[in-house]
Design a protein around this motif. Structure first.
Motif, PDB file in Angstrom:
ATOM      1  N   THR A   1     -50.908  11.726 -10.821  1.00  0.00           N
ATOM      2  CA  THR A   1     -49.880  10.737 -10.441  1.00  0.00           C
ATOM      3  C   THR A   1     -49.355  11.201  -9.007  1.00  0.00           C
ATOM      4  O   THR A   1     -49.000  12.646  -8.605  1.00  0.00           O
ATOM      5  N   PRO A   2     -49.453  10.480  -7.929  1.00  0.00           N
ATOM      6  CA  PRO A   2     -48.781  10.584  -6.842  1.00  0.00           C
ATOM      7  C   PRO A   2     -47.627  11.223  -6.473  1.00  0.00           C
ATOM      8  O   PRO A   2     -47.532  12.275  -5.815  1.00  0.00           O
ATOM      9  N   LYS A   3     -46.612  11.156  -7.466  1.00  0.00           N
ATOM     10  CA  LYS A   3     -45.417  11.460  -7.224  1.00  0.00           C
ATOM     11  C   LYS A   3     -45.205  12.911  -7.616  1.00  0.00           C
ATOM     12  O   LYS A   3     -44.464  13.677  -7.170  1.00  0.00           O
ATOM     13  N   PHE A   4     -46.123  13.396  -8.698  1.00  0.00           N
ATOM     14  CA  PHE A   4     -46.148  14.644  -9.127  1.00  0.00           C
ATOM     15  C   PHE A   4     -47.371  15.681  -8.453  1.00  0.00           C
ATOM     16  O   PHE A   4     -47.598  16.486  -8.924  1.00  0.00           O
ATOM     17  N   ILE A   5     -48.175  14.995  -7.420  1.00  0.00           N
ATOM     18  CA  ILE A   5     -49.119  15.598  -6.845  1.00  0.00           C
ATOM     19  C   ILE A   5     -49.056  17.067  -6.429  1.00  0.00           C
ATOM     20  O   ILE A   5     -50.049  17.713  -6.484  1.00  0.00           O
ATOM     21  N   ASN A   6     -48.024  17.356  -5.963  1.00  0.00           N
ATOM     22  CA  ASN A   6     -47.551  18.876  -5.447  1.00  0.00           C
ATOM     23  C   ASN A   6     -47.011  20.020  -6.625  1.00  0.00           C
ATOM     24  O   ASN A   6     -46.877  21.063  -6.439  1.00  0.00           O
ATOM     25  N   ALA A   7     -46.762  19.249  -7.898  1.00  0.00           N
ATOM     26  CA  ALA A   7     -46.600  20.130  -8.878  1.00  0.00           C
ATOM     27  C   ALA A   7     -47.690  21.043  -9.387  1.00  0.00           C
ATOM     28  O   ALA A   7     -48.564  20.699  -9.459  1.00  0.00           O
TER      29      ALA A   7
HETATM   30  C1  LIG Z   1     -46.784  17.100  -1.133  1.00  0.00           C
HETATM   31  O1  LIG Z   1     -47.025  18.241   0.046  1.00  0.00           O
HETATM   32  C2  LIG Z   1     -47.365  17.503   1.072  1.00  0.00           C
HETATM   33  C3  LIG Z   1     -47.731  18.746   2.106  1.00  0.00           C
HETATM   34  O2  LIG Z   1     -46.832  19.922   1.982  1.00  0.00           O
HETATM   35  C4  LIG Z   1     -46.189  16.667   1.774  1.00  0.00           C
HETATM   36  O3  LIG Z   1     -46.709  16.246   3.140  1.00  0.00           O
HETATM   37  C5  LIG Z   1     -45.948  15.662   0.840  1.00  0.00           C
HETATM   38  O4  LIG Z   1     -44.958  14.657   1.073  1.00  0.00           O
HETATM   39  C6  LIG Z   1     -45.802  16.219  -0.681  1.00  0.00           C
HETATM   40  N1  LIG Z   1     -45.777  15.171  -1.474  1.00  0.00           N
HETATM   41  C7  LIG Z   1     -44.658  14.911  -2.698  1.00  0.00           C
HETATM   42  C8  LIG Z   1     -44.964  13.633  -3.417  1.00  0.00           C
HETATM   43  O5  LIG Z   1     -43.693  15.732  -2.456  1.00  0.00           O
END
Ligand SMILES: *[C@@H]1O[C@H](CO)[C@@H](O)[C@H](O)[C@H]1NC(C)=O
Ligand SMILES: *[C@@H]1O[C@H](CO)[C@@H](O)[C@H](O)[C@H]1NC(C)=O
Length: 314
Positions: A192-198
């Motif tokens: 899920t793009p919204k949770f990609i950094n989780a």
């Molecule tokens: C995920 O992390 C990247 C790199 O830190 C950032 O550019 C991006 O906006 C973040 N995406 C979300 C959905 O928070």
């Protein structure tokens, strides 16, 4: 072959004399079910909701006996007990069930204790094959109750907290979903793009929500939902705070720690060396005194030995 069966076949043969009927009669002679009780059910595995009615079907496909004996047994944990016996509902189902023609049993208000195997048995005394039975599994779904949730009040960024959720009443065993600020967390955040950094993982079977490295954004309200086919229940939401790492505090603490360790080690070294030097001096005296004594003794012995050896050699 019984007398009746033989007789019935003879009469059928007599009727079959005209050749026109020959094919039909040959077919009739081979029908084995004429004097046989045969049962059938619409569902061998039945699911019902708790506190709702459910019907277990025991259909009589074939029978010759006028008043067959019908019995139902419940088998739970391998132990059978009567639930329909001598034309009456008995045992567990008393006052909660009815027999419906021909031999179905209707439970008016199913409970979780009704989850069991049920056996319909029909004895038809006037039939050639005079007994048949059919086994039906009944599983009563139970709506989950409010799960017990454990959410830490405060955690530090980068640590790996685990949130837990557990429910024990629901049947079948519920699966778990977690919500963060009233939004369902996808089971796999990477999709899920919204949770990609989780960095969390959810185990829907155990109810665990575990972060690999918790972030500031993970702070907020959490609640969990336990759900199965019968329904769902959730715990009240709880707040989890995520604190930044306090670098200065950590540095001060570690510097303080290092100083403390140095002081302690220094003290130990100082004290130990004093004790050692005292002990060393004392030991030196002892050994010196002993050494002297030994010297004298060994001196004599050596002299004697030497003399003896010498004299022997000479
Ligand atoms: C995920 O992390 C990247 C790199 O830190 C950032 O550019 C991006 O906006 C973040 N995406 C979300 C959905 O928070
Ligand atoms: C079924 O049984 C439960 C508990 O015994 C009771 O609360 C409920 O009212 C009953 N429902 C019906 C439809 O009789």
């Amino acid at each position: 072959m019984s007398v009746e069966m033989a007789r019935s076949r003879r009469t059928t043969s007599a009727l079959c004399a005209p050749s026109l009927w020959l094919v039909v009669c040959a077919f009739m002679l081979h029908i084995p079910s004429a004097l046989t009780v045969i049962l059938r059910t619409t569902d061998k595995i039945v699911w019902a909701n708790e506190f709702e009615p459910v019907e277990l079907t025991c259909l009589i496909e074939s029978i010759s006996t006028k008043n067959p004996r019908i019995e139902w047994k419940k088998i739970r944990n391998g132990i059978p007990s009567y639930v329909y016996f001598q034309k009456k509902i008995a045992g567990d189902l008393e006052n909660r069930a009815q027999l419906r023609e021909p031999a179905n049993i209707v439970i008016l208000n199913a409970t979780r204790e009704d989850t069991a195997e049920y056996r319909c048995e029909v004895a038809a005394i006037d039939d050639q094959r005079d007994f048949d039975e059919i086994l039906i599994s009944l599983a009563v779904r139970v709506i989950p109750v409010m799960p017990r949730c454990s959410v830490p009040e405060a955690v530090t960024v980068g640590t790996s907290p685990e949130l837990r959720c557990l429910e024990n009443e629901g049947f079948p065993a519920p699966s778990y979903r977690w919500f963060h600020n009233n939004e369902e967390l996808p089971q796999d955040p990477k999709n899920t793009p919204k949770f990609i950094n989780a960095t969390y993982t959810i185990n829907p079977v155990t109810g665990s929500l575990k972060f690999r490295r918790v972030r500031k954004e993970d702070a907020g309200e959490y609640y969990c939902q336990a759900m199965n086919d019968a329904g769902h229940a959730q715990c009240p939401s709880q707040w989890m705070e995520v604190y930044d790492v306090d670098v200065l505090n950590i540095v001060l603490k570690s510097v303080g720690g290092v100083i403390a360790v140095i002081v302690v080690l220094g003290c130990i070294w100082h004290c130990a060396s004093r004790v050692l030097s005292n002990k060393k001096g004392h030991n030196e005296n002892e050994f010196g005194w002993q050494g002297q004594n030994d010297g004298v003794e060994y001196g004599d012995a050596d002299e004697g030995h030497f003399r003896h050896k010498s004299s022997f050699v000479i």
